[in-house]
Design a protein around this motif. Structure first.
Motif, PDB file in Angstrom:
ATOM      1  N   UNK A  21       0.855  -1.189   0.000  1.00  0.00           N
ATOM      2  CA  UNK A  21       0.000   0.000   0.000  1.00  0.00           C
ATOM      3  C   UNK A  21       0.893   1.243   0.000  1.00  0.00           C
ATOM      4  N   UNK A  22       0.523   2.227  -0.797  1.00  0.00           N
ATOM      5  CA  UNK A  22       1.278   3.475  -0.818  1.00  0.00           C
ATOM      6  C   UNK A  22       0.349   4.656  -1.044  1.00  0.00           C
ATOM      7  N   UNK A  23       0.897   5.829  -0.767  1.00  0.00           N
ATOM      8  CA  UNK A  23       0.201   7.079  -1.019  1.00  0.00           C
ATOM      9  C   UNK A  23       1.100   7.893  -1.933  1.00  0.00           C
ATOM     10  N   UNK A  24       0.557   8.428  -3.015  1.00  0.00           N
ATOM     11  CA  UNK A  24       1.338   9.200  -3.970  1.00  0.00           C
ATOM     12  C   UNK A  24       1.229  10.686  -3.635  1.00  0.00           C
ATOM     13  N   UNK A  25       2.376  11.348  -3.592  1.00  0.00           N
ATOM     14  CA  UNK A  25       2.426  12.794  -3.386  1.00  0.00           C
ATOM     15  C   UNK A  25       3.249  13.416  -4.500  1.00  0.00           C
ATOM     16  N   UNK A  26       3.137  14.708  -4.625  1.00  0.00           N
ATOM     17  CA  UNK A  26       3.916  15.404  -5.640  1.00  0.00           C
ATOM     18  C   UNK A  26       5.324  15.717  -5.142  1.00  0.00           C
ATOM     19  N   UNK A  27       5.417  16.087  -3.887  1.00  0.00           N
ATOM     20  CA  UNK A  27       6.708  16.468  -3.329  1.00  0.00           C
ATOM     21  C   UNK A  27       7.396  15.274  -2.670  1.00  0.00           C
ATOM     22  N   UNK A  28       8.698  15.170  -2.872  1.00  0.00           N
ATOM     23  CA  UNK A  28       9.499  14.115  -2.255  1.00  0.00           C
ATOM     24  C   UNK A  28      10.042  14.663  -0.938  1.00  0.00           C
ATOM     25  N   UNK A  29       9.811  13.978   0.165  1.00  0.00           N
ATOM     26  CA  UNK A  29      10.353  14.459   1.437  1.00  0.00           C
ATOM     27  C   UNK A  29      11.879  14.518   1.380  1.00  0.00           C
ATOM     28  N   UNK A  30      12.445  15.635   1.784  1.00  0.00           N
ATOM     29  CA  UNK A  30      13.904  15.779   1.763  1.00  0.00           C
ATOM     30  C   UNK A  30      14.548  15.089   2.963  1.00  0.00           C
ATOM     31  N   UNK A  31      13.755  14.777   3.960  1.00  0.00           N
ATOM     32  CA  UNK A  31      14.270  14.136   5.168  1.00  0.00           C
ATOM     33  C   UNK A  31      13.867  12.660   5.205  1.00  0.00           C
TER      34      UNK A  31
END
Length: 145
Positions: free
Chosen positions: A38-48
């Motif tokens: 299971x995953x959730x798609x976001x536009x921004x990639x977490x930098x941390x």
């Protein structure tokens, strides 16, 4: 110390809705011969990302309150069919209920420090889980949860 992500759970009226959605998506992937993840798609990639995947969770805001979380197992940046960079935040399928914590609406996601995250509901919170979702929501709106 792990870093968490806070995200609005758009389209879900309750934790039960989220649980049903996750179960549906996992079953759909199994039927299609895909890995049951299971995953959730976001536009921004977490930098941390390293801090997040070191025990961090996705805390879900449902109907104006943080109500549950899912452990984040991996962060996978990718480019979609339109050439736009996106990110899959891979989540453990287990949904862990938390104490309710009111949150105002926001866009996207936010980092959530461990010390600011609501506690998991322990054995003493089992009675709250058994309450009908509408009653839990009303109690939360009154500040009683």
């Amino acid at each position: 110390m792990a870093l968490n992500i806070l995200k609005l759970c758009v389209g879900c009226e309750s934790v039960e809705d989220l649980e049903a959605w996750v179960a549906h998506r996992l079953e759909e992937r199994r039927r299609n011969g895909e890995p049951a993840e299971h995953w959730h798609v976001t536009r921004m990639v977490p930098t941390r990302g390293a801090e997040i995947t070191d025990g961090g969770s996705m805390y879900w805001v449902i109907k104006g309150s943080v109500q549950c979380r899912q452990l984040i197992t991996e962060i996978r940046p990718f480019t979609d069919n339109e050439g736009i960079g996106r990110c899959k935040i891979v989540l453990a399928p287990e949904i862990i209920r938390t104490e309710w914590q009111p949150r105002r609406p926001f866009q996207g996601w936010r980092y959530l420090k461990a010390e600011d995250a609501p506690a998991d509901l322990g054995k003493g919170g089992a009675g709250l889980v058994e309450l009908p979702p509408k009653l839990r929501q009303e109690l939360a709106e009154l500040g009683l949860l």
